[in-house]
Enzyme design. Sequence first.
Site, PDB file in Angstrom:
ATOM      1  N   ASP A 177       3.557  -4.816  -5.413  1.00 38.23           N
ATOM      2  CA  ASP A 177       3.934  -6.134  -4.882  1.00 38.23           C
ATOM      3  C   ASP A 177       5.449  -6.226  -4.684  1.00 38.23           C
ATOM      4  OD1 ASP A 177       1.407  -7.201  -4.655  1.00 38.23           O
ATOM      5  OD2 ASP A 177       1.455  -8.211  -6.593  1.00 38.23           O
TER       6      ASP A 177
ATOM      7  N   GLU B  93       0.839  -1.214   0.000  1.00 40.30           N
ATOM      8  CA  GLU B  93       0.000   0.000   0.000  1.00 40.30           C
ATOM      9  C   GLU B  93       0.868   1.257   0.000  1.00 40.30           C
ATOM     10  OE1 GLU B  93      -3.059  -0.203  -0.707  1.00 40.30           O
ATOM     11  OE2 GLU B  93      -3.271  -2.347  -0.363  1.00 40.30           O
TER      12      GLU B  93
HETATM   13 ZN   LIG Z   1      -2.565  -2.865  -4.746  1.00 46.10          ZN
END
Ligand SMILES: [Zn+2]
Length: 213
Positions: free
Chosen positions: A199, A135
């Site tokens: 990621d 995030e």
């Molecule tokens: Zn995401």
Amino acid sequence: MIVAIEQAFERGLVTLPWMDAGTQARAQAKARGLSNMVGYPDRWRDYSQVKVERADYFGAVVAASRAELAREMQKADRPVDRQEWLMPVSVLNAYTNPLTLEMAFPAAILQPPLFSIELPMAVNFGAIGSIMGHELTHHFDDEGSTFDETGALAAWWTPAARAGFDAAASCVVSQYDAYEVLPGLRVRGKQTLGENIADAGGLNTRTRPMCDG
Ligand SMILES: [Zn+2]
């Protein structure tokens, strides 16, 4: 945990060879200005005006829609409510809001196997920590990076830093372009770029490109 991840992210920023000092300083200011919403809101949404009858499904849908419309309309001409949660706490997910420079981690995601106070912190960092990093990285991915440290859409990167970012991002695009999901069907790396950067960044908590050269 989030503070530790933000600090690791900042340490990574200053190691980026393609990012000039001015852009780094603004990126650091942006990282430091992010606010984190963890667990549940300070103020719960009031549903007392929503009348729901068990035998009247249609009526319940209309009442819920009316209440939601009224809630949204009340926002007009008022300052942005920075305490508002855009996701119910029961949803097993997390989000980033680039306009308000927020990250939210609802209670539902703060459970095993992603997080437990009983688990060693190394396990928590490897699980929910990578999602926190994900995030956080969204605020600096191909879309999030177009918002400055006030949440405004602005060209705050120097052209050289942006070119360096694009060159590193093209490695991630190529990597995902190569993934064959089904025979003959490949991922379109440019379309999934933001999630893929998030990621990789979340696991790395550094902002190094995934491939060299
Ligand atoms: Zn995401």
